[in-house]
Design a protein around this motif. Structure first.
Motif, PDB file in Angstrom:
ATOM      1  N   ASP A   1     -35.165 -45.034 -68.485  1.00 45.86           N
ATOM      2  CA  ASP A   1     -36.568 -45.406 -68.376  1.00 45.86           C
ATOM      3  C   ASP A   1     -37.080 -45.814 -69.749  1.00 45.86           C
ATOM      4  O   ASP A   1     -36.944 -45.070 -70.725  1.00 45.86           O
ATOM      5  N   GLY A   2     -37.667 -47.005 -69.810  1.00 47.94           N
ATOM      6  CA  GLY A   2     -38.230 -47.515 -71.058  1.00 47.94           C
ATOM      7  C   GLY A   2     -39.511 -48.254 -70.778  1.00 47.94           C
ATOM      8  O   GLY A   2     -40.025 -48.244 -69.648  1.00 47.94           O
ATOM      9  N   GLU A   3     -40.021 -48.935 -71.801  1.00 44.83           N
ATOM     10  CA  GLU A   3     -41.285 -49.668 -71.667  1.00 44.83           C
ATOM     11  C   GLU A   3     -41.249 -50.691 -70.541  1.00 44.83           C
ATOM     12  O   GLU A   3     -42.248 -50.948 -69.893  1.00 44.83           O
ATOM     13  N   GLY A   4     -40.099 -51.301 -70.314  1.00 40.91           N
ATOM     14  CA  GLY A   4     -39.982 -52.323 -69.271  1.00 40.91           C
ATOM     15  C   GLY A   4     -39.728 -51.764 -67.889  1.00 40.91           C
ATOM     16  O   GLY A   4     -39.493 -52.520 -66.950  1.00 40.91           O
ATOM     17  N   GLY A   5     -39.757 -50.444 -67.747  1.00 37.63           N
ATOM     18  CA  GLY A   5     -39.485 -49.821 -66.459  1.00 37.63           C
ATOM     19  C   GLY A   5     -38.060 -49.310 -66.386  1.00 37.63           C
ATOM     20  O   GLY A   5     -37.326 -49.324 -67.373  1.00 37.63           O
ATOM     21  N   PRO A   6     -37.628 -48.881 -65.215  1.00 38.91           N
ATOM     22  CA  PRO A   6     -36.274 -48.340 -65.090  1.00 38.91           C
ATOM     23  C   PRO A   6     -35.215 -49.431 -65.255  1.00 38.91           C
ATOM     24  O   PRO A   6     -35.401 -50.554 -64.807  1.00 38.91           O
ATOM     25  N   ALA A   7     -34.126 -49.032 -65.913  1.00 38.66           N
ATOM     26  CA  ALA A   7     -33.030 -49.970 -66.157  1.00 38.66           C
ATOM     27  C   ALA A   7     -31.718 -49.367 -65.670  1.00 38.66           C
ATOM     28  O   ALA A   7     -31.409 -48.212 -65.960  1.00 38.66           O
ATOM     29  N   LEU A   8     -30.972 -50.175 -64.914  1.00 35.85           N
ATOM     30  CA  LEU A   8     -29.616 -49.808 -64.515  1.00 35.85           C
ATOM     31  C   LEU A   8     -28.696 -50.015 -65.705  1.00 35.85           C
ATOM     32  O   LEU A   8     -28.863 -50.966 -66.474  1.00 35.85           O
ATOM     33  N   VAL A   9     -27.727 -49.136 -65.867  1.00 33.13           N
ATOM     34  CA  VAL A   9     -26.751 -49.266 -66.950  1.00 33.13           C
ATOM     35  C   VAL A   9     -25.403 -49.615 -66.339  1.00 33.13           C
ATOM     36  O   VAL A   9     -25.008 -49.052 -65.309  1.00 33.13           O
ATOM     37  N   TYR A  10     -24.723 -50.554 -66.978  1.00 31.52           N
ATOM     38  CA  TYR A  10     -23.395 -50.980 -66.548  1.00 31.52           C
ATOM     39  C   TYR A  10     -22.402 -50.795 -67.686  1.00 31.52           C
ATOM     40  O   TYR A  10     -22.735 -50.956 -68.864  1.00 31.52           O
ATOM     41  N   ARG A  11     -21.175 -50.491 -67.297  1.00 27.80           N
ATOM     42  CA  ARG A  11     -20.049 -50.333 -68.219  1.00 27.80           C
ATOM     43  C   ARG A  11     -19.013 -51.374 -67.836  1.00 27.80           C
ATOM     44  O   ARG A  11     -18.680 -51.524 -66.654  1.00 27.80           O
TER      45      ARG A  11
ATOM     46  N   VAL B   1     -14.198 -62.951 -76.294  1.00 29.10           N
ATOM     47  CA  VAL B   1     -14.455 -63.081 -74.869  1.00 29.10           C
ATOM     48  C   VAL B   1     -13.865 -61.848 -74.195  1.00 29.10           C
ATOM     49  O   VAL B   1     -12.679 -61.559 -74.355  1.00 29.10           O
ATOM     50  N   VAL B   2     -14.697 -61.111 -73.461  1.00 27.86           N
ATOM     51  CA  VAL B   2     -14.272 -59.889 -72.780  1.00 27.86           C
ATOM     52  C   VAL B   2     -14.383 -60.112 -71.283  1.00 27.86           C
ATOM     53  O   VAL B   2     -15.468 -60.409 -70.773  1.00 27.86           O
ATOM     54  N   GLU B   3     -13.264 -59.975 -70.575  1.00 28.53           N
ATOM     55  CA  GLU B   3     -13.246 -60.091 -69.124  1.00 28.53           C
ATOM     56  C   GLU B   3     -13.101 -58.701 -68.526  1.00 28.53           C
ATOM     57  O   GLU B   3     -12.303 -57.896 -69.008  1.00 28.53           O
ATOM     58  N   GLY B   4     -13.883 -58.411 -67.486  1.00 28.88           N
ATOM     59  CA  GLY B   4     -13.767 -57.106 -66.847  1.00 28.88           C
ATOM     60  C   GLY B   4     -14.668 -56.977 -65.642  1.00 28.88           C
ATOM     61  O   GLY B   4     -15.297 -57.940 -65.195  1.00 28.88           O
ATOM     62  N   THR B   5     -14.743 -55.764 -65.133  1.00 29.15           N
ATOM     63  CA  THR B   5     -15.548 -55.436 -63.965  1.00 29.15           C
ATOM     64  C   THR B   5     -16.699 -54.539 -64.393  1.00 29.15           C
ATOM     65  O   THR B   5     -16.480 -53.514 -65.040  1.00 29.15           O
ATOM     66  N   ALA B   6     -17.914 -54.926 -64.041  1.00 27.79           N
ATOM     67  CA  ALA B   6     -19.102 -54.130 -64.377  1.00 27.79           C
ATOM     68  C   ALA B   6     -19.243 -52.995 -63.373  1.00 27.79           C
ATOM     69  O   ALA B   6     -19.268 -53.223 -62.165  1.00 27.79           O
ATOM     70  N   GLU B   7     -19.333 -51.775 -63.881  1.00 27.48           N
ATOM     71  CA  GLU B   7     -19.478 -50.588 -63.041  1.00 27.48           C
ATOM     72  C   GLU B   7     -20.761 -49.871 -63.428  1.00 27.48           C
ATOM     73  O   GLU B   7     -21.043 -49.688 -64.609  1.00 27.48           O
ATOM     74  N   ARG B   8     -21.541 -49.455 -62.447  1.00 22.11           N
ATOM     75  CA  ARG B   8     -22.780 -48.713 -62.696  1.00 22.11           C
ATOM     76  C   ARG B   8     -22.480 -47.390 -63.376  1.00 22.11           C
ATOM     77  O   ARG B   8     -21.517 -46.702 -63.037  1.00 22.11           O
ATOM     78  N   VAL B   9     -23.320 -47.038 -64.327  1.00 22.27           N
ATOM     79  CA  VAL B   9     -23.288 -45.726 -64.980  1.00 22.27           C
ATOM     80  C   VAL B   9     -24.536 -44.996 -64.520  1.00 22.27           C
ATOM     81  O   VAL B   9     -25.651 -45.474 -64.746  1.00 22.27           O
ATOM     82  N   ALA B  10     -24.378 -43.853 -63.865  1.00 26.81           N
ATOM     83  CA  ALA B  10     -25.539 -43.109 -63.370  1.00 26.81           C
ATOM     84  C   ALA B  10     -25.519 -41.643 -63.779  1.00 26.81           C
ATOM     85  O   ALA B  10     -26.502 -40.937 -63.585  1.00 26.81           O
ATOM     86  N   ASP B  11     -24.421 -41.177 -64.366  1.00 28.50           N
ATOM     87  CA  ASP B  11     -24.294 -39.797 -64.812  1.00 28.50           C
ATOM     88  C   ASP B  11     -25.256 -39.526 -65.966  1.00 28.50           C
ATOM     89  O   ASP B  11     -25.323 -40.301 -66.926  1.00 28.50           O
ATOM     90  N   GLY B  12     -25.995 -38.438 -65.880  1.00 32.98           N
ATOM     91  CA  GLY B  12     -27.003 -38.111 -66.881  1.00 32.98           C
ATOM     92  C   GLY B  12     -26.466 -38.004 -68.296  1.00 32.98           C
ATOM     93  O   GLY B  12     -27.071 -38.522 -69.238  1.00 32.98           O
ATOM     94  N   ALA B  13     -25.327 -37.344 -68.488  1.00 34.21           N
ATOM     95  CA  ALA B  13     -24.759 -37.204 -69.829  1.00 34.21           C
ATOM     96  C   ALA B  13     -24.335 -38.557 -70.390  1.00 34.21           C
ATOM     97  O   ALA B  13     -24.559 -38.848 -71.565  1.00 34.21           O
ATOM     98  N   ALA B  14     -23.726 -39.388 -69.546  1.00 32.78           N
ATOM     99  CA  ALA B  14     -23.317 -40.726 -69.991  1.00 32.78           C
ATOM    100  C   ALA B  14     -24.541 -41.573 -70.325  1.00 32.78           C
ATOM    101  O   ALA B  14     -24.546 -42.312 -71.320  1.00 32.78           O
ATOM    102  N   LEU B  15     -25.587 -41.453 -69.514  1.00 36.03           N
ATOM    103  CA  LEU B  15     -26.819 -42.200 -69.802  1.00 36.03           C
ATOM    104  C   LEU B  15     -27.452 -41.730 -71.106  1.00 36.03           C
ATOM    105  O   LEU B  15     -27.988 -42.553 -71.870  1.00 36.03           O
ATOM    106  N   ARG B  16     -27.406 -40.449 -71.404  1.00 37.67           N
ATOM    107  CA  ARG B  16     -27.951 -39.930 -72.664  1.00 37.67           C
ATOM    108  C   ARG B  16     -27.182 -40.529 -73.840  1.00 37.67           C
ATOM    109  O   ARG B  16     -27.769 -40.931 -74.842  1.00 37.67           O
TER     110      ARG B  16
END
Length: 172
Positions: A137-147, A98-113
């Protein structure tokens, strides 16, 4: 043990007398190898929302993606506090986490790569993404990434039963 490596604390009241605390290297391997996690978030009206998803353990944090209009993304806009769980559906073998934490958006290009490459490495070519403007961007459309950097991780071993808690210092 470095300052960044948490030490497990065994909860003796919830553990077999012969149990030992789970070591972090084992917990981290389980976090890395798990194919499915269950994300628990909170709807704006306070009701819980739970959904399965694919995750990646990268640089000491779990990462996942979702469409901007999906329930989990809408929940995270209002309340980024989450719990991610994984393990086995067995009473007497394996280890649940069980992992407890805060979800933060990842939007930096290098991190997304890095995340996009990790999806292919772990889940195969069906999970190929291109890096878009702050999204994958994938088959299902754009996806937000969270850390989700862990605040606390609980390990529940089953043979013998052992409950271990790992605590992490607050992010700077």
């Amino acid at each position: 043990m470095t300052a960044h490596t948490p030490r497990g604390e065994l909860a003796a009241a919830f553990s077999d007398p012969a149990a030992e605390a789970l070591d972090w290297a084992t917990a981290e391997r389980l976090l890395t190898d798990a194919e499915i996690f269950w994300l628990s978030s909170v709807r704006p009206d306070g009701r819980p929302h739970v959904t399965p998803l694919l995750t990646l353990w990268i640089d000491g944090a779990l990462h996942f993606c979702t469409g901007a209009g999906e329930r989990k993304a809408r929940n995270l806009r209002e309340n980024p506090e989450v719990v991610l769980t994984t393990g086995t559906n067995s009473l007497d073998r394996g280890c649940d986490l069980v992992v407890e934490g805060t979800a933060e958006r990842v939007a930096d290009g290098a991190a997304l790569r890095t995340v996009a490459d990790a999806y292919v490495a772990k889940y195969g070519a069906d999970w190929t993404f291109e890096v878009g403007d702050g999204v994958l961007d994938g088959e299902g459309g754009p996806a937000l990434v969270y850390r989700v950097g862990p605040r606390t991780v609980f390990g529940f071993a089953k043979d013998p039963y052992a409950q271990t808690r790992f605590r992490f210092p607050p992010a700077d």
